[in-house]
Design a protein around this motif. Structure first.
Motif, PDB file in Angstrom:
ATOM      1  N   LYS A   1       0.952  -1.101   0.139  1.00  0.00           N
ATOM      2  CA  LYS A   1       0.033   0.117  -0.049  1.00  0.00           C
ATOM      3  C   LYS A   1       0.694   1.237   0.018  1.00  0.00           C
ATOM      4  CE  LYS A   1      -3.188   2.727   2.911  1.00  0.00           C
ATOM      5  NZ  LYS A   1      -4.259   2.667   4.058  1.00  0.00           N
TER       6      LYS A   1
ATOM      7  N   ASP B   1      -2.446  10.294   3.171  1.00  0.00           N
ATOM      8  CA  ASP B   1      -4.080   9.918   3.505  1.00  0.00           C
ATOM      9  C   ASP B   1      -4.752  10.967   4.326  1.00  0.00           C
ATOM     10  OD1 ASP B   1      -6.311   8.525   3.762  1.00  0.00           O
ATOM     11  OD2 ASP B   1      -5.693   7.012   5.024  1.00  0.00           O
TER      12      ASP B   1
ATOM     13  N   ASP C   1       1.791   6.339   5.354  1.00  0.00           N
ATOM     14  CA  ASP C   1       0.702   5.333   4.781  1.00  0.00           C
ATOM     15  C   ASP C   1       0.925   4.868   3.596  1.00  0.00           C
ATOM     16  OD1 ASP C   1      -1.859   4.389   5.475  1.00  0.00           O
ATOM     17  OD2 ASP C   1      -3.033   5.567   4.039  1.00  0.00           O
TER      18      ASP C   1
ATOM     19  N   GLU D   1      -9.412   3.830   1.753  1.00  0.00           N
ATOM     20  CA  GLU D   1      -8.790   3.995   0.533  1.00  0.00           C
ATOM     21  C   GLU D   1      -7.709   2.709   0.141  1.00  0.00           C
ATOM     22  OE1 GLU D   1      -7.935   5.389   2.928  1.00  0.00           O
ATOM     23  OE2 GLU D   1      -5.655   5.208   2.765  1.00  0.00           O
TER      24      GLU D   1
ATOM     25  N   THR E   1      -0.455  -0.344   5.844  1.00  0.00           N
ATOM     26  CA  THR E   1      -0.935   0.495   6.874  1.00  0.00           C
ATOM     27  C   THR E   1      -2.270   0.636   6.864  1.00  0.00           C
ATOM     28  OG1 THR E   1      -0.209   2.203   5.735  1.00  0.00           O
ATOM     29  CG2 THR E   1       1.290   1.611   7.587  1.00  0.00           C
TER      30      THR E   1
HETATM   31 ZN    ZN Z   1      -4.964   4.902   4.551  1.00  0.00          ZN
END
Ligand code: ZN
Ligand code: BES
Ligand code: MN
Length: 501
Positions: free
Chosen positions: A262, A267, A285, A346, A371
């Motif tokens: 990710k 974020d 993030d 997301e 995360t």
């Molecule tokens: Zn996030």
């Protein structure tokens, strides 16, 4: 960057600013750890007495400085605590942490020698890695004189016997530690400097340096390919998304691993904006993508006989007039539709695209690192990541492997009944939110929907340990930690050794 080397010279004759020894809590007061013999001789056998007088207890995290007596070439001795004395040999993690404390304490010094237990190659590696990680400092934005330089050089003292293995162990530690420190730099870089495009450029440059194949899909290529998750999350940002593929192949590989990270470079929550107090650290993030990248480069540097493909799902989650709205439906890569009920969920959207794409290449195993949820932090705290999988054996393997390399993790379930809430979207195949209870597991179940039939997959939710906010400890600094890198590397190593995933 701190230089790392190994030497078989005697501790007494090595010229350095500091000589580091280990001290432990024994049954009858403090005890010196193996490696400290020559130093103790220079103190005429009275080093424990001196340390006692200075209040040393041998506790983990402790560091006590003693001026050198005549007979030592180093300016002073630094005794670091190892915790309980261990007759049968110290835990590797105790050595890593003690070396880390030493390196951190010695910031500003030019050269230090580590006279810690190094009888086995594993111990040498632990001391070297702990030292290199503990020496880490992120200085990009600090002016001169605003904080000390990391210790310039660390010399690991090792016995003459097995010195060839010791040398190899230090090289391994350098490969892993330097890549971990690169991952920490990526996490710590401010989000106005690290965005999907600049992250992809760094991956391309570093990939080239190490002879790795790096392919980048930009927003145009993502649109052409139908990557609705990455595009949907990236829509609100002036910095468009990227999907980066980093491939390491070995001619003798018998298995192929896909690591998916990710990579939300910031974020904010998007239209479902996070409240103040919840977004100050959200540059972290992208720690999953940083970990994946570091692990692939480390696999290459170690020459592991396994193929490893890294997938970095990079996007910035921002609110704006073009941002995805709660209520929008995205068509993900591969065709599934997702109703976005909360734009702050997301990570699972960008990962879904990347997991489907990774699955197309038929790897033996997919491991994603993310995360992903605050719920996992509530469940496991700040130092432990959760391991979920569609295969119990794989889940347990990753948990075991993490423990071997000094990473705290815990196996978590994917209870079938939690899937229901997510499938109740009235207009799409799935919703990106389900039940609130067990939120970390719901997120895992969402990802599982995108894993191709027949592929073993595991998910590491590193939301807790990825970013360290309290005081430094052991070899862990404030900020980015490089959580999961060692687990991924050891798993790749084990796969190579077994000749199968
Ligand atoms: Zn996030
Ligand atoms: N990036 C966050 C998760 C996170 C929280 C990481 C704390 C590191 C520390 C993630 O994108 C997120 O916002 N998750 C939401 C999901 C929810 C909206 C279903 C959460 O955990 O609150
Ligand atoms: Mn979020």
């Amino acid at each position: 960057m701190t230089a790392l080397s190994v030497s078989t010279s005697s501790a007494a004759s090595l010229r350095a600013d500091a000589l580091v020894v280990g001290v432990a809590k024994g049954p009858k007061g403090i005890a010196l750890a193996p490696g400290a013999e020559a130093v103790n001789e220079a103190f005429e056998g009275k080093l424990t007495e001196v340390l006692n007088t200075l209040g040393a207890t041998g506790a983990e995290g402790e560091a006590v400085k003693v001026p050198s007596p005549a007979g030592l070439k180093a300016a002073f001795v630094l005794a670091v605590g190892l915790g309980e004395a261990a007759e049968a040999g110290y835990q590797l993690e105790a050595l890593r942490r003690a070396a880390g404390v030493a390196a951190r304490t010695l910031a500003g010094a030019k050269k230090a020698a580590l006279a810690l237990p190094t009888e086995s190659a594993d111990e040498v590696e632990a001391v070297a890695l702990g030292g290199l990680l503990g020496a880490y400092a992120f200085g990009t934005y600090k002016g001169d004189g605003n904080g000390k330089e990391p210790v310039g050089e660390l010399v690991v003292l090792a016995p003459r016997k097995g010195s060839k293995d010791a040398k190899a162990a230090v090289e391994r530690a350098a490969a892993i530690g330097e890549e971990m420190n690169r991952a920490r730099d990526l996490v710590n870089t401010a989000p106005n400097d690290l965005n999907p495009k600049s992250f992809a450029a760094i991956a391309q440059a570093a990939g080239k340096e190490h002879g790795l194949k790096v392919e980048v899909l930009d927003e145009k290529a993502l649109a052409k390919g139908g990557f609705g998750g990455l595009l949907g999350v990236g829509n609100g940002s002036a910095n468009p998304p990227r999907l980066v593929k980093v491939a390491y192949t070995h001619p003798k590989a018998k298995a192929t691993l896909a690591f998916v990270g990710k990579g939300i470079t910031y974020d904010s929550g998007g239209i479902s904006l996070k409240p103040a107090g919840h977004n100050e650290t959200m540059k972290c993030d992208m720690a999953g993508a940083a970990a994946v990248f570091a692990a692939v480069v480390a696999a290459k540097r170690l020459g592991l006989a396994v193929n490893v493909t890294g997938w970095l799902a990079l996007a910035e989650n921002m609110p704006s007039g073009t941002a995805t709205r709660p209520g929008d439906v995205l068509r993900m890569y591969g065709g599934k539709t997702v109703e976005v009920l909360n734009t702050d969920a997301e990570g699972r959207l960008v990962l879904a695209d990347a997991i489907v794409r990774a699955g197309e290449e038929n790897p033996d195993v997919i491991v994603d690192v993310a995360t992903l949820t605050g719920a996992m932090v509530l469940a496991l705290g700040n130092r432990t990541f959760g391991v979920m999988s569609n295969n119990d054996e794989l889940r347990d393997t990753l948990h075991t492997v993490a423990g071997e390399v000094g990473e705290q993790s815990w196996p978590m379930p994917l209870p079938a009944e939690l899937r229901k809430g997510m499938t109740e979207s009235t207009i799409a195949d799935l919703a990106n939110m389900g039940e609130r209870m067990g939120g970390g597991l719901v997120a895992g179940l969402f990802l599982k929907e995108f894993v191709a039939e027949g592929i073993d997959w595991a998910h590491l939710d590193i939301a807790g340990p990825a970013f360290h906010e309290s005081a430094p400890f052991g070899y862990t600094p404030k900020g980015g930690t490089a959580s999961a890198v060692r687990t991924l590397v050891r798993y790749a190593e084990q796969t190579a050794a077994n000749g199968k995933a």
